[in-house]
Design a protein around this motif. Structure first.
Motif, PDB file in Angstrom:
ATOM      1  N   LYS A  12       0.834  -1.201   0.000  1.00  0.00           N
ATOM      2  CA  LYS A  12       0.000   0.000   0.000  1.00  0.00           C
ATOM      3  C   LYS A  12       0.875   1.260   0.000  1.00  0.00           C
ATOM      4  O   LYS A  12       0.609   2.202  -0.755  1.00  0.00           O
ATOM      5  N   LEU A  13       1.915   1.278   0.825  1.00  0.00           N
ATOM      6  CA  LEU A  13       2.815   2.440   0.855  1.00  0.00           C
ATOM      7  C   LEU A  13       3.546   2.615  -0.473  1.00  0.00           C
ATOM      8  O   LEU A  13       3.731   3.745  -0.941  1.00  0.00           O
ATOM      9  N   ASN A  14       3.974   1.515  -1.088  1.00  0.00           N
ATOM     10  CA  ASN A  14       4.639   1.609  -2.388  1.00  0.00           C
ATOM     11  C   ASN A  14       3.677   2.113  -3.457  1.00  0.00           C
ATOM     12  O   ASN A  14       4.067   2.896  -4.337  1.00  0.00           O
ATOM     13  N   PHE A  15       2.428   1.690  -3.399  1.00  0.00           N
ATOM     14  CA  PHE A  15       1.425   2.170  -4.355  1.00  0.00           C
ATOM     15  C   PHE A  15       1.178   3.669  -4.173  1.00  0.00           C
ATOM     16  O   PHE A  15       1.148   4.426  -5.144  1.00  0.00           O
ATOM     17  N   VAL A  41       8.748   8.778 -18.567  1.00  0.00           N
ATOM     18  CA  VAL A  41       9.963   7.954 -18.592  1.00  0.00           C
ATOM     19  C   VAL A  41      10.701   8.092 -17.272  1.00  0.00           C
ATOM     20  O   VAL A  41      11.063   7.101 -16.635  1.00  0.00           O
ATOM     21  N   LEU A  42      10.917   9.323 -16.851  1.00  0.00           N
ATOM     22  CA  LEU A  42      11.589   9.583 -15.583  1.00  0.00           C
ATOM     23  C   LEU A  42      10.825   8.956 -14.423  1.00  0.00           C
ATOM     24  O   LEU A  42      11.404   8.298 -13.569  1.00  0.00           O
ATOM     25  N   THR A  43       9.521   9.102 -14.421  1.00  0.00           N
ATOM     26  CA  THR A  43       8.694   8.603 -13.322  1.00  0.00           C
ATOM     27  C   THR A  43       8.760   7.088 -13.216  1.00  0.00           C
ATOM     28  O   THR A  43       8.920   6.543 -12.116  1.00  0.00           O
ATOM     29  N   LEU A  44       8.641   6.394 -14.318  1.00  0.00           N
ATOM     30  CA  LEU A  44       8.675   4.928 -14.288  1.00  0.00           C
ATOM     31  C   LEU A  44      10.028   4.406 -13.815  1.00  0.00           C
ATOM     32  O   LEU A  44      10.099   3.460 -13.025  1.00  0.00           O
ATOM     33  N   ILE A  45      11.102   5.033 -14.269  1.00  0.00           N
ATOM     34  CA  ILE A  45      12.442   4.631 -13.824  1.00  0.00           C
ATOM     35  C   ILE A  45      12.596   4.876 -12.323  1.00  0.00           C
ATOM     36  O   ILE A  45      13.106   4.035 -11.582  1.00  0.00           O
ATOM     37  N   VAL A  46      12.137   6.025 -11.863  1.00  0.00           N
ATOM     38  CA  VAL A  46      12.269   6.379 -10.450  1.00  0.00           C
ATOM     39  C   VAL A  46      11.432   5.450  -9.568  1.00  0.00           C
ATOM     40  O   VAL A  46      11.868   5.068  -8.482  1.00  0.00           O
ATOM     41  N   ILE A  47      10.256   5.052 -10.017  1.00  0.00           N
ATOM     42  CA  ILE A  47       9.432   4.126  -9.234  1.00  0.00           C
ATOM     43  C   ILE A  47      10.152   2.791  -9.053  1.00  0.00           C
ATOM     44  O   ILE A  47      10.161   2.222  -7.952  1.00  0.00           O
ATOM     45  N   ILE A  48      10.771   2.299 -10.099  1.00  0.00           N
ATOM     46  CA  ILE A  48      11.529   1.041 -10.001  1.00  0.00           C
ATOM     47  C   ILE A  48      12.685   1.215  -9.014  1.00  0.00           C
ATOM     48  O   ILE A  48      12.900   0.371  -8.138  1.00  0.00           O
ATOM     49  N   TYR A  49      13.416   2.316  -9.127  1.00  0.00           N
ATOM     50  CA  TYR A  49      14.523   2.572  -8.209  1.00  0.00           C
ATOM     51  C   TYR A  49      14.028   2.750  -6.772  1.00  0.00           C
ATOM     52  O   TYR A  49      14.699   2.334  -5.829  1.00  0.00           O
ATOM     53  N   TRP A  50      12.870   3.379  -6.590  1.00  0.00           N
ATOM     54  CA  TRP A  50      12.343   3.598  -5.252  1.00  0.00           C
ATOM     55  C   TRP A  50      12.009   2.265  -4.588  1.00  0.00           C
ATOM     56  O   TRP A  50      12.322   2.056  -3.419  1.00  0.00           O
ATOM     57  N   ILE A  51      11.376   1.372  -5.319  1.00  0.00           N
ATOM     58  CA  ILE A  51      11.044   0.067  -4.749  1.00  0.00           C
ATOM     59  C   ILE A  51      12.313  -0.697  -4.391  1.00  0.00           C
ATOM     60  O   ILE A  51      12.391  -1.333  -3.334  1.00  0.00           O
ATOM     61  N   LEU A  52      13.337  -0.599  -5.230  1.00  0.00           N
ATOM     62  CA  LEU A  52      14.629  -1.211  -4.892  1.00  0.00           C
ATOM     63  C   LEU A  52      15.233  -0.563  -3.647  1.00  0.00           C
ATOM     64  O   LEU A  52      15.772  -1.257  -2.775  1.00  0.00           O
ATOM     65  N   ALA A  53      15.139   0.746  -3.540  1.00  0.00           N
ATOM     66  CA  ALA A  53      15.708   1.451  -2.384  1.00  0.00           C
ATOM     67  C   ALA A  53      14.980   1.080  -1.093  1.00  0.00           C
ATOM     68  O   ALA A  53      15.614   0.891  -0.057  1.00  0.00           O
ATOM     69  N   VAL A  54      13.661   0.948  -1.166  1.00  0.00           N
ATOM     70  CA  VAL A  54      12.885   0.551   0.011  1.00  0.00           C
ATOM     71  C   VAL A  54      13.307  -0.842   0.459  1.00  0.00           C
ATOM     72  O   VAL A  54      13.464  -1.108   1.650  1.00  0.00           O
ATOM     73  N   THR A  55      13.533  -1.720  -0.498  1.00  0.00           N
ATOM     74  CA  THR A  55      13.940  -3.087  -0.180  1.00  0.00           C
ATOM     75  C   THR A  55      15.350  -3.121   0.409  1.00  0.00           C
ATOM     76  O   THR A  55      15.587  -3.773   1.430  1.00  0.00           O
ATOM     77  N   GLY A  58      15.534  -1.278   3.878  1.00  0.00           N
ATOM     78  CA  GLY A  58      14.646  -1.784   4.913  1.00  0.00           C
ATOM     79  C   GLY A  58      13.807  -0.677   5.522  1.00  0.00           C
ATOM     80  O   GLY A  58      13.504  -0.702   6.713  1.00  0.00           O
ATOM     81  N   LEU A  59      13.434   0.277   4.699  1.00  0.00           N
ATOM     82  CA  LEU A  59      12.727   1.466   5.173  1.00  0.00           C
ATOM     83  C   LEU A  59      11.496   1.121   5.994  1.00  0.00           C
ATOM     84  O   LEU A  59      11.273   1.689   7.058  1.00  0.00           O
ATOM     85  N   TYR A  60      10.698   0.178   5.546  1.00  0.00           N
ATOM     86  CA  TYR A  60       9.458  -0.153   6.234  1.00  0.00           C
ATOM     87  C   TYR A  60       9.603  -1.365   7.158  1.00  0.00           C
ATOM     88  O   TYR A  60       8.624  -1.809   7.737  1.00  0.00           O
ATOM     89  N   LYS A  61      10.790  -1.895   7.287  1.00  0.00           N
ATOM     90  CA  LYS A  61      10.990  -3.070   8.137  1.00  0.00           C
ATOM     91  C   LYS A  61      11.880  -2.773   9.350  1.00  0.00           C
ATOM     92  O   LYS A  61      11.567  -3.172  10.453  1.00  0.00           O
ATOM     93  N   LYS A  72      16.554   7.774   5.828  1.00  0.00           N
ATOM     94  CA  LYS A  72      16.601   6.754   4.774  1.00  0.00           C
ATOM     95  C   LYS A  72      15.903   7.237   3.506  1.00  0.00           C
ATOM     96  O   LYS A  72      16.358   6.944   2.400  1.00  0.00           O
ATOM     97  N   THR A  73      14.821   7.988   3.671  1.00  0.00           N
ATOM     98  CA  THR A  73      14.129   8.554   2.508  1.00  0.00           C
ATOM     99  C   THR A  73      15.033   9.540   1.787  1.00  0.00           C
ATOM    100  O   THR A  73      15.162   9.501   0.559  1.00  0.00           O
TER     101      THR A  73
END
Length: 124
Positions: A12-15, A41-55, A58-61, A72-73
C-alpha cells in the motif's frame, strides 16, 4: 523497536508512493516546459529505483523512529538522483533543472506521506 510492517501495508505504501511520484511529475510538467509524456519515462524509472531502495534500506521493516525513516528517505532520493543524473547524461534528454524540481517535489511528498503514516506509530 522496528516498524516491521506487514507485506500488505508495504504494498500500500509503495502504491501511494508511486502515485506521489506521478503527482510530482504532473506538477513538474505544469511548472516547466517539459511535456508530461516525457516525464513518464523519468517517473517509471524512479518508481523502479524507489522500490529497490525501500527493499535495500529496509525502510518499512527496520526503521526504529521517524528520524531514521526521514534519513533513509533522503539518502534513497539522493542516490536515485545521482544514478538518474548519470543515466540522463547518457540516454534521457530531460534538462537537469526539470529533474531537480521533480526530485525535490518527490522528496517533499514522500516526507509528508511518511510523517502522516508513521505519526501514530512513533507518537510519544
Amino acid at each position: 523497536m522496528p516498524v516491521n510492517l506487514p507485506a500488505k501495508q508495504i504494498y500500500k505504501l509503495n502504491f501511494i508512493s508511486s502515485i506521489l511520484f506521478f503527482l510530482a511529475s504532473a506538477v513538474t510538467s505544469l511548472v516547466t516546459a517539459v511535456k508530461f509524456q516525457t516525464m513518464l519515462v523519468l517517473t517509471l524509472i524512479v518508481i523502479i529505483y524507489w522500490i529497490l531502495a525501500v527493499t535495500v534500506t529496509g525502510l518499512y521493516k527496520t526503521s526504529r523512529n521517524m528520524k531514521q525513516i526521514h534519513l533513509k528517505t533522503l539518502i534513497s532520493i539522493v542516490v536515485i538522483t545521482i544514478v538518474f543524473a548519470i543515466q540522463q547524461l547518457m540516454f534521457i534528454k530531460i534538462p537537469f533543472s526539470v529533474s531537480s524540481s521533480f526530485f525535490t517535489l518527490s522528496f517533499i511528498f514522500l516526507t509528508l506521506l511518511h510523517t502522516v503514516y508513521f505519526q501514530s506509530k512513533f507518537h510519544d
